[in-house]
Design a protein around this motif. Structure first.
Motif, short mmCIF file in Angstrom:
data_model
loop_
_atom_site.label_atom_id
_atom_site.label_comp_id
_atom_site.label_asym_id
_atom_site.label_seq_id
_atom_site.Cartn_x
_atom_site.Cartn_y
_atom_site.Cartn_z
N ALA A 74 0.84 -1.21 0.00
CA ALA A 74 0.00 0.00 0.00
C ALA A 74 0.87 1.25 0.00
O ALA A 74 0.58 2.23 -0.70
CB ALA A 74 -0.93 0.01 1.21
N ALA A 75 1.97 1.22 0.75
CA ALA A 75 2.88 2.38 0.77
C ALA A 75 3.53 2.56 -0.60
O ALA A 75 3.66 3.69 -1.09
CB ALA A 75 3.95 2.18 1.84
N LYS A 76 3.92 1.46 -1.22
CA LYS A 76 4.55 1.55 -2.55
C LYS A 76 3.57 2.13 -3.55
O LYS A 76 3.91 3.02 -4.34
CB LYS A 76 5.03 0.16 -2.99
N ARG A 77 2.34 1.67 -3.53
CA ARG A 77 1.32 2.19 -4.43
C ARG A 77 1.06 3.67 -4.17
O ARG A 77 0.93 4.47 -5.09
CB ARG A 77 0.03 1.37 -4.28
N THR A 78 1.03 4.06 -2.90
CA THR A 78 0.82 5.48 -2.55
C THR A 78 1.92 6.35 -3.14
O THR A 78 1.66 7.41 -3.72
CB THR A 78 0.79 5.65 -1.01
N LEU A 79 3.17 5.91 -3.02
CA LEU A 79 4.30 6.69 -3.56
C LEU A 79 4.26 6.75 -5.07
O LEU A 79 4.49 7.82 -5.68
CB LEU A 79 5.61 6.10 -3.07
N LEU A 80 3.97 5.65 -5.72
CA LEU A 80 3.88 5.64 -7.18
C LEU A 80 2.74 6.53 -7.67
O LEU A 80 2.90 7.30 -8.62
CB LEU A 80 3.70 4.20 -7.70
N ASP A 81 1.59 6.46 -7.01
CA ASP A 81 0.46 7.29 -7.39
C ASP A 81 0.75 8.76 -7.16
O ASP A 81 0.40 9.61 -7.99
CB ASP A 81 -0.79 6.90 -6.60
N LEU A 82 1.41 9.07 -6.06
CA LEU A 82 1.80 10.46 -5.77
C LEU A 82 2.64 11.02 -6.90
O LEU A 82 2.40 12.13 -7.40
CB LEU A 82 2.59 10.51 -4.46
N GLU A 83 3.61 10.25 -7.37
CA GLU A 83 4.50 10.74 -8.42
C GLU A 83 3.80 10.79 -9.78
O GLU A 83 4.09 11.68 -10.58
CB GLU A 83 5.75 9.86 -8.48
N GLN A 84 2.90 9.89 -10.03
CA GLN A 84 2.18 9.91 -11.30
C GLN A 84 1.21 11.06 -11.38
O GLN A 84 0.92 11.58 -12.46
CB GLN A 84 1.42 8.58 -11.50
N ASN A 85 0.70 11.50 -10.24
CA ASN A 85 -0.35 12.53 -10.23
C ASN A 85 0.16 13.94 -9.92
O ASN A 85 -0.63 14.87 -9.79
CB ASN A 85 -1.44 12.14 -9.21
#
Length: 200
Positions: free
Chosen positions: A188-199
């Motif tokens: 979940a943390a990895k997905r949060t970081l990836l989504d943060l950078e994509q958005n």
């Protein structure tokens, strides 16, 4: 008079303890007695423990790793002179805040790499420079960057043992099939970081 009686008779205000601790940290730093400073900060991926030596940021740890475990590791591997000294980590804290709010795409911090060595160190240094904000790379691609295309498993180990996650962005390393793979801070943390950078 017993210790509990003394405490009851002479209560100490939390503000006094905070001021005393601040003076202790300042004095230890001024006298060269502070080898590892640490603090905790809140973030979108949970509480993070930050630790720095006079060389630079040496550790970013997720809550799941356990504060006591991480502090003991720092004492064992670097020095037993470990002290909560939040001011020593103000710059790192500010840059992490900027990153988590989408206003920083690159960290400008001195790093102390001593907790990784050999091929793991090589992989992490390439990761810090070759996989930019908002981008991802496969474990295989990172093995290529590090000069050993067959060392895909070793790259996975380097990412799994990264002592400075988020700042050294192992969250940007994904599997060749596009799935996110494992992460010390949890998927979940990895997905949060990836989504943060994509958005951002």
């Amino acid at each position: 008079m017993t210790a509990p009686d003394l405490i009851a008779a002479y209560p100490v205000d939390d503000r006094d303890l905070t001021a005393l601790h601040r003076r202790l940290a300042t004095s230890a730093a001024a006298e060269g007695l502070l080898d590892v400073a640490y603090r905790t900060v809140d973030s979108p991926v949970g509480a993070l423990l930050l630790a720095a030596t006079p060389v630079g940021l040496v550790r970013v740890a997720f809550a799941a790793e356990g504060t006591d475990t991480v502090l003991q590791e720092l004492a064992d591997r670097i020095s037993p002179r470990v002290l909560a000294a939040p001011a020593a980590l103000d710059r790192a804290t500010t840059q992490l805040d900027e990153y988590f709010t989408g206003h920083r795409h690159h960290f400008d911090l001195d790093l102390d790499w001593r907790l990784s060595s050999g091929f793991r160190n090589t992989v992490l240094r390439h990761l810090a420079t070759d996989v930019g904000y908002g981008h991802t790379a496969s474990y295989r691609a990172l093995a290529d960057f590090a000069g050993n295309p067959k060392a895909v498993r070793a790259v996975g180990t380097a990412c799994a043992t990264n002592p400075i996650p988020v700042v050294v962005p192992c969250h940007r390393v994904i599997r060749s099939d596009g799935t996110i793979g494992n992460y010390l801070g949890g998927p979940a943390a990895k997905r949060t970081l990836l989504d943060l950078e994509q958005n951002s």
